[in-house]
Design a protein around this motif. Structure first.
Motif, PDB file in Angstrom:
ATOM      1  N   VAL A 128       0.826  -1.214   0.000  1.00  0.00           N
ATOM      2  CA  VAL A 128       0.000   0.000   0.000  1.00  0.00           C
ATOM      3  C   VAL A 128       0.859   1.263   0.000  1.00  0.00           C
ATOM      4  O   VAL A 128       0.461   2.291  -0.547  1.00  0.00           O
ATOM      5  CB  VAL A 128      -0.943  -0.014   1.228  1.00  0.00           C
ATOM      6  CG1 VAL A 128      -1.684   1.289   1.372  1.00  0.00           C
ATOM      7  CG2 VAL A 128      -1.907  -1.172   1.150  1.00  0.00           C
ATOM      8  N   GLN A 129       2.042   1.176   0.569  1.00  0.00           N
ATOM      9  CA  GLN A 129       2.874   2.357   0.796  1.00  0.00           C
ATOM     10  C   GLN A 129       3.184   3.178  -0.462  1.00  0.00           C
ATOM     11  O   GLN A 129       3.171   4.415  -0.381  1.00  0.00           O
ATOM     12  CB  GLN A 129       4.167   1.965   1.495  1.00  0.00           C
ATOM     13  CG  GLN A 129       4.902   3.149   2.064  1.00  0.00           C
ATOM     14  CD  GLN A 129       5.954   2.747   3.062  1.00  0.00           C
ATOM     15  OE1 GLN A 129       6.093   1.574   3.388  1.00  0.00           O
ATOM     16  NE2 GLN A 129       6.677   3.710   3.557  1.00  0.00           N
ATOM     17  N   PRO A 130       3.420   2.600  -1.642  1.00  0.00           N
ATOM     18  CA  PRO A 130       3.685   3.463  -2.802  1.00  0.00           C
ATOM     19  C   PRO A 130       2.522   4.408  -3.149  1.00  0.00           C
ATOM     20  O   PRO A 130       2.753   5.518  -3.616  1.00  0.00           O
ATOM     21  CB  PRO A 130       3.923   2.469  -3.938  1.00  0.00           C
ATOM     22  CG  PRO A 130       4.390   1.232  -3.259  1.00  0.00           C
ATOM     23  CD  PRO A 130       3.651   1.196  -1.952  1.00  0.00           C
ATOM     24  N   GLN A 131       1.278   3.976  -2.908  1.00  0.00           N
ATOM     25  CA  GLN A 131       0.121   4.831  -3.191  1.00  0.00           C
ATOM     26  C   GLN A 131      -0.244   5.714  -2.007  1.00  0.00           C
ATOM     27  O   GLN A 131      -0.858   6.762  -2.185  1.00  0.00           O
ATOM     28  CB  GLN A 131      -1.111   3.978  -3.552  1.00  0.00           C
ATOM     29  CG  GLN A 131      -0.989   3.218  -4.841  1.00  0.00           C
ATOM     30  CD  GLN A 131      -0.358   1.838  -4.625  1.00  0.00           C
ATOM     31  OE1 GLN A 131      -0.208   1.364  -3.515  1.00  0.00           O
ATOM     32  NE2 GLN A 131       0.020   1.203  -5.709  1.00  0.00           N
ATOM     33  N   MET A 132       0.086   5.258  -0.814  1.00  0.00           N
ATOM     34  CA  MET A 132      -0.300   5.958   0.410  1.00  0.00           C
ATOM     35  C   MET A 132       0.915   6.054   1.331  1.00  0.00           C
ATOM     36  O   MET A 132       1.079   5.246   2.242  1.00  0.00           O
ATOM     37  CB  MET A 132      -1.440   5.213   1.109  1.00  0.00           C
ATOM     38  CG  MET A 132      -2.661   5.048   0.260  1.00  0.00           C
ATOM     39  SD  MET A 132      -3.880   4.017   1.092  1.00  0.00           S
ATOM     40  CE  MET A 132      -5.103   3.876  -0.188  1.00  0.00           C
ATOM     41  N   ALA A 133       1.749   7.043   1.091  1.00  0.00           N
ATOM     42  CA  ALA A 133       3.022   7.157   1.808  1.00  0.00           C
ATOM     43  C   ALA A 133       2.849   7.300   3.315  1.00  0.00           C
ATOM     44  O   ALA A 133       3.720   6.884   4.081  1.00  0.00           O
ATOM     45  CB  ALA A 133       3.816   8.341   1.262  1.00  0.00           C
ATOM     46  N   TYR A 134       1.731   7.841   3.749  1.00  0.00           N
ATOM     47  CA  TYR A 134       1.534   8.075   5.182  1.00  0.00           C
ATOM     48  C   TYR A 134       1.525   6.788   5.999  1.00  0.00           C
ATOM     49  O   TYR A 134       1.729   6.824   7.210  1.00  0.00           O
ATOM     50  CB  TYR A 134       0.237   8.842   5.439  1.00  0.00           C
ATOM     51  CG  TYR A 134      -1.010   8.028   5.222  1.00  0.00           C
ATOM     52  CD1 TYR A 134      -1.569   7.301   6.258  1.00  0.00           C
ATOM     53  CD2 TYR A 134      -1.619   7.966   3.969  1.00  0.00           C
ATOM     54  CE1 TYR A 134      -2.702   6.543   6.055  1.00  0.00           C
ATOM     55  CE2 TYR A 134      -2.744   7.217   3.765  1.00  0.00           C
ATOM     56  CZ  TYR A 134      -3.280   6.496   4.801  1.00  0.00           C
ATOM     57  OH  TYR A 134      -4.395   5.740   4.599  1.00  0.00           O
ATOM     58  N   VAL A 135       1.305   5.635   5.377  1.00  0.00           N
ATOM     59  CA  VAL A 135       1.232   4.392   6.149  1.00  0.00           C
ATOM     60  C   VAL A 135       2.551   4.052   6.823  1.00  0.00           C
ATOM     61  O   VAL A 135       2.574   3.264   7.761  1.00  0.00           O
ATOM     62  CB  VAL A 135       0.714   3.188   5.315  1.00  0.00           C
ATOM     63  CG1 VAL A 135      -0.671   3.464   4.771  1.00  0.00           C
ATOM     64  CG2 VAL A 135       1.678   2.805   4.220  1.00  0.00           C
ATOM     65  N   HIS A 157      -1.911  14.243   7.414  1.00  0.00           N
ATOM     66  CA  HIS A 157      -1.297  14.772   6.196  1.00  0.00           C
ATOM     67  C   HIS A 157      -0.686  16.156   6.408  1.00  0.00           C
ATOM     68  O   HIS A 157       0.355  16.470   5.822  1.00  0.00           O
ATOM     69  CB  HIS A 157      -2.311  14.792   5.047  1.00  0.00           C
ATOM     70  CG  HIS A 157      -2.724  13.416   4.631  1.00  0.00           C
ATOM     71  ND1 HIS A 157      -1.847  12.471   4.184  1.00  0.00           N
ATOM     72  CD2 HIS A 157      -3.942  12.819   4.613  1.00  0.00           C
ATOM     73  CE1 HIS A 157      -2.495  11.358   3.889  1.00  0.00           C
ATOM     74  NE2 HIS A 157      -3.766  11.540   4.153  1.00  0.00           N
ATOM     75  N   VAL A 158      -1.295  16.981   7.240  1.00  0.00           N
ATOM     76  CA  VAL A 158      -0.715  18.294   7.549  1.00  0.00           C
ATOM     77  C   VAL A 158       0.597  18.115   8.297  1.00  0.00           C
ATOM     78  O   VAL A 158       1.603  18.764   7.990  1.00  0.00           O
ATOM     79  CB  VAL A 158      -1.705  19.169   8.353  1.00  0.00           C
ATOM     80  CG1 VAL A 158      -1.006  20.376   8.968  1.00  0.00           C
ATOM     81  CG2 VAL A 158      -2.852  19.614   7.462  1.00  0.00           C
ATOM     82  N   ARG A 159       0.615  17.214   9.283  1.00  0.00           N
ATOM     83  CA  ARG A 159       1.847  16.971  10.038  1.00  0.00           C
ATOM     84  C   ARG A 159       2.970  16.468   9.148  1.00  0.00           C
ATOM     85  O   ARG A 159       4.131  16.760   9.383  1.00  0.00           O
ATOM     86  CB  ARG A 159       1.592  15.962  11.158  1.00  0.00           C
ATOM     87  CG  ARG A 159       0.855  16.533  12.316  1.00  0.00           C
ATOM     88  CD  ARG A 159       0.704  15.520  13.417  1.00  0.00           C
ATOM     89  NE  ARG A 159      -0.043  16.094  14.521  1.00  0.00           N
ATOM     90  CZ  ARG A 159      -0.573  15.392  15.494  1.00  0.00           C
ATOM     91  NH1 ARG A 159      -0.455  14.081  15.509  1.00  0.00           N
ATOM     92  NH2 ARG A 159      -1.240  15.993  16.454  1.00  0.00           N
ATOM     93  N   ARG A 160       2.616  15.687   8.135  1.00  0.00           N
ATOM     94  CA  ARG A 160       3.623  15.130   7.221  1.00  0.00           C
ATOM     95  C   ARG A 160       3.977  16.103   6.097  1.00  0.00           C
ATOM     96  O   ARG A 160       4.887  15.851   5.331  1.00  0.00           O
ATOM     97  CB  ARG A 160       3.108  13.829   6.612  1.00  0.00           C
ATOM     98  CG  ARG A 160       3.037  12.688   7.611  1.00  0.00           C
ATOM     99  CD  ARG A 160       2.511  11.419   6.980  1.00  0.00           C
ATOM    100  NE  ARG A 160       3.162  11.067   5.735  1.00  0.00           N
ATOM    101  CZ  ARG A 160       4.290  10.358   5.632  1.00  0.00           C
ATOM    102  NH1 ARG A 160       4.889   9.922   6.713  1.00  0.00           N
ATOM    103  NH2 ARG A 160       4.802  10.082   4.442  1.00  0.00           N
ATOM    104  N   GLY A 161       3.269  17.215   5.994  1.00  0.00           N
ATOM    105  CA  GLY A 161       3.535  18.189   4.950  1.00  0.00           C
ATOM    106  C   GLY A 161       3.171  17.694   3.559  1.00  0.00           C
ATOM    107  O   GLY A 161       3.763  18.115   2.569  1.00  0.00           O
ATOM    108  N   GLU A 162       2.175  16.829   3.482  1.00  0.00           N
ATOM    109  CA  GLU A 162       1.764  16.252   2.198  1.00  0.00           C
ATOM    110  C   GLU A 162       0.828  17.191   1.454  1.00  0.00           C
ATOM    111  O   GLU A 162       0.192  18.061   2.027  1.00  0.00           O
ATOM    112  CB  GLU A 162       1.108  14.888   2.422  1.00  0.00           C
ATOM    113  CG  GLU A 162       2.076  13.870   2.962  1.00  0.00           C
ATOM    114  CD  GLU A 162       1.446  12.524   3.255  1.00  0.00           C
ATOM    115  OE1 GLU A 162       2.204  11.571   3.442  1.00  0.00           O
ATOM    116  OE2 GLU A 162       0.213  12.433   3.302  1.00  0.00           O
TER     117      GLU A 162
END
Length: 120
Positions: free
Chosen positions: A31-38, A91-96
């Motif tokens: 899942v990680q390539p599509q959803m980096a936050y995981v 997502h805000v914390r990760r700067g995405e």
């Protein structure tokens, strides 16, 4: 108003079914390539998020479609709105840059809840 409720519910259901199935049926690494936050979550947490998304997706459409406890459509939509608020924080914390998608999903969930509760 009923047509708008059906359209928004169907759209929300399709999006969350896809996202939830991907998280539940696949490994965190897949899942990680599509959803980096995981990467910030344990594999079990990713599966739990997916399960919540699946339950929300089913809850948004099944009560509406069957006429059984239709208030649950609004309750499920509120639950999905809470999921999106949590996603926005992550997502805000990760700067995405995915915030527009999260805001759109939040607005869809709020619209379904508002339409459902307005028609009770």
């Amino acid at each position: 108003m009923t047509v708008a409720l059906w359209i928004t519910s169907a759209l929300l259901t399709m999006i969350y079914l896809l996202a939830g199935v991907m998280k539940v049926a696949s490994s965190k690494e897949a899942v990680q390539p599509q959803m980096a936050y995981v990467e910030d979550f344990a594999a079990g947490q990713v599966k739990a998020i997916g399960a919540v998304e699946l339950l929300g997706a089913l809850g948004v459409i099944l009560p509406l479609a069957t006429g059984i406890a239709p208030v649950l459509t609004g309750v499920a939509a509120v639950g999905l709105a809470v999921v999106q608020v949590a996603a926005l924080v992550v997502h805000v914390r990760r700067g995405e840059k995915s915030l527009p998608v999260n805001i759109a999903l939040l607005l869809l969930a709020v619209a379904v809840a508002a339409l459902r509760f307005a028609t009770l």
